[in-house]
Design an enzyme around this catalytic site. Structure first.
Site, PDB file in Angstrom:
ATOM      1  N   LEU A 194     -42.122 -33.077  34.013  1.00  0.00           N
ATOM      2  CA  LEU A 194     -41.453 -32.248  35.014  1.00  0.00           C
ATOM      3  C   LEU A 194     -42.417 -31.838  36.124  1.00  0.00           C
ATOM      4  CD1 LEU A 194     -39.172 -30.083  32.711  1.00  0.00           C
ATOM      5  CD2 LEU A 194     -38.576 -32.149  33.968  1.00  0.00           C
TER       6      LEU A 194
ATOM      7  N   VAL B 238     -44.809 -32.939  25.971  1.00  0.00           N
ATOM      8  CA  VAL B 238     -44.722 -34.027  26.941  1.00  0.00           C
ATOM      9  C   VAL B 238     -43.848 -33.592  28.125  1.00  0.00           C
ATOM     10  CG1 VAL B 238     -43.947 -36.409  27.344  1.00  0.00           C
ATOM     11  CG2 VAL B 238     -45.078 -35.806  25.186  1.00  0.00           C
ATOM     12  N   CYS B 239     -42.796 -32.842  27.834  1.00  0.00           N
ATOM     13  CA  CYS B 239     -41.827 -32.452  28.869  1.00  0.00           C
ATOM     14  C   CYS B 239     -42.457 -31.779  30.087  1.00  0.00           C
ATOM     15  CB  CYS B 239     -40.738 -31.564  28.279  1.00  0.00           C
ATOM     16  SG  CYS B 239     -39.815 -32.336  26.926  1.00  0.00           S
ATOM     17  N   PRO B 240     -43.347 -30.790  29.915  1.00  0.00           N
ATOM     18  CA  PRO B 240     -43.895 -30.166  31.125  1.00  0.00           C
ATOM     19  C   PRO B 240     -44.751 -31.109  31.957  1.00  0.00           C
ATOM     20  CG  PRO B 240     -44.948 -29.261  29.164  1.00  0.00           C
ATOM     21  CD  PRO B 240     -43.789 -30.103  28.700  1.00  0.00           C
TER      22      PRO B 240
ATOM     23  N   THR C  92     -42.190 -27.239  25.431  1.00  0.00           N
ATOM     24  CA  THR C  92     -42.686 -28.305  24.556  1.00  0.00           C
ATOM     25  C   THR C  92     -43.956 -28.903  25.165  1.00  0.00           C
ATOM     26  OG1 THR C  92     -41.153 -29.850  25.591  1.00  0.00           O
ATOM     27  CG2 THR C  92     -40.424 -28.800  23.536  1.00  0.00           C
TER      28      THR C  92
END
Length: 187
Positions: A51, A46-48, A44
């Site tokens: 993380l 925003v997720c990376p 996706t």
């Protein structure tokens, strides 16, 4: 009902860590500080960024004895594929928990039932398996690992110093407060 000071609920799942698939249970978590970092989905947007930010700060968490567990409702296979193809995710050394049944996500009350995905939830668990910090944000709002690190340091300080509390914006080494009758109305 608040999850603060509630016990880590039982779980057993497969995860991706250090190029291997491993089994992780709630018993593996207890005995040390842990961060459960829920995010909606692999591959996706925003997720990376979140993380990767955690990956960039992972050594600082490790120095505090904190293990990071990222969690989504994807499988451990998906985590490996993402790790192998994304430069940002390829930096990750912490444990990526797969939760395709949603058990862990529901345990922390961050399941978006109609989507089968997790909200952006951050939980700090102490060595006794009790939740000390809860933060949930909307899907479009990314989190900051350095602010999480500050909060973990505050939680560890309070745990090690009964009777003291950390004020707003507290940084390691700054003064704390000792709540008492004499302090009422003086702040």
């Amino acid at each position: 009902m608040s999850l603060i000071n509630s016990d880590l609920k039982p779980f057993k799942t497969e995860a991706f860590k250090d190029g291997k698939f491993v089994t992780v249970t709630d018993a593996d978590v207890k005995g040390g500080w842990a961060v459960f970092f829920f995010y909606p989905a692999d591959f996706t947007f925003v997720c990376p960024t979140e993380l990767e930010d955690l990956a960039d700060n992972y050594d600082a968490f490790q120095k505090l004895g904190v293990e990071i567990y990222s969690v989504s409702t994807d499988t451990h296979f998906s985590h490996k594929a993402w790790h192998d193809t994304s430069p940002a995710i390829g930096k990750i050394k912490y444990t990526m928990l797969g939760d395709p049944t949603g058990t862990i996500t529901r345990n922390f009350d961050v399941m978006i039932e109609e989507a089968g995905l997790a909200d952006r939830g951050t939980f700090v668990v102490d060595p006794e398996g009790k939740i000390q910090i809860v933060e949930v944000t909307a899907g479009g709002i990314g989190r900051d690992a350095t602010e999480l690190l500050r909060k973990v340091k505050a939680a560890q300080y309070v745990a090690a110093h009964p009777g003291e509390v950390c004020p707003a914006k507290w940084q390691e080494g700054e003064e704390t407060l000792a709540p008492s009758l004499d302090l009422v109305g003086k702040i």
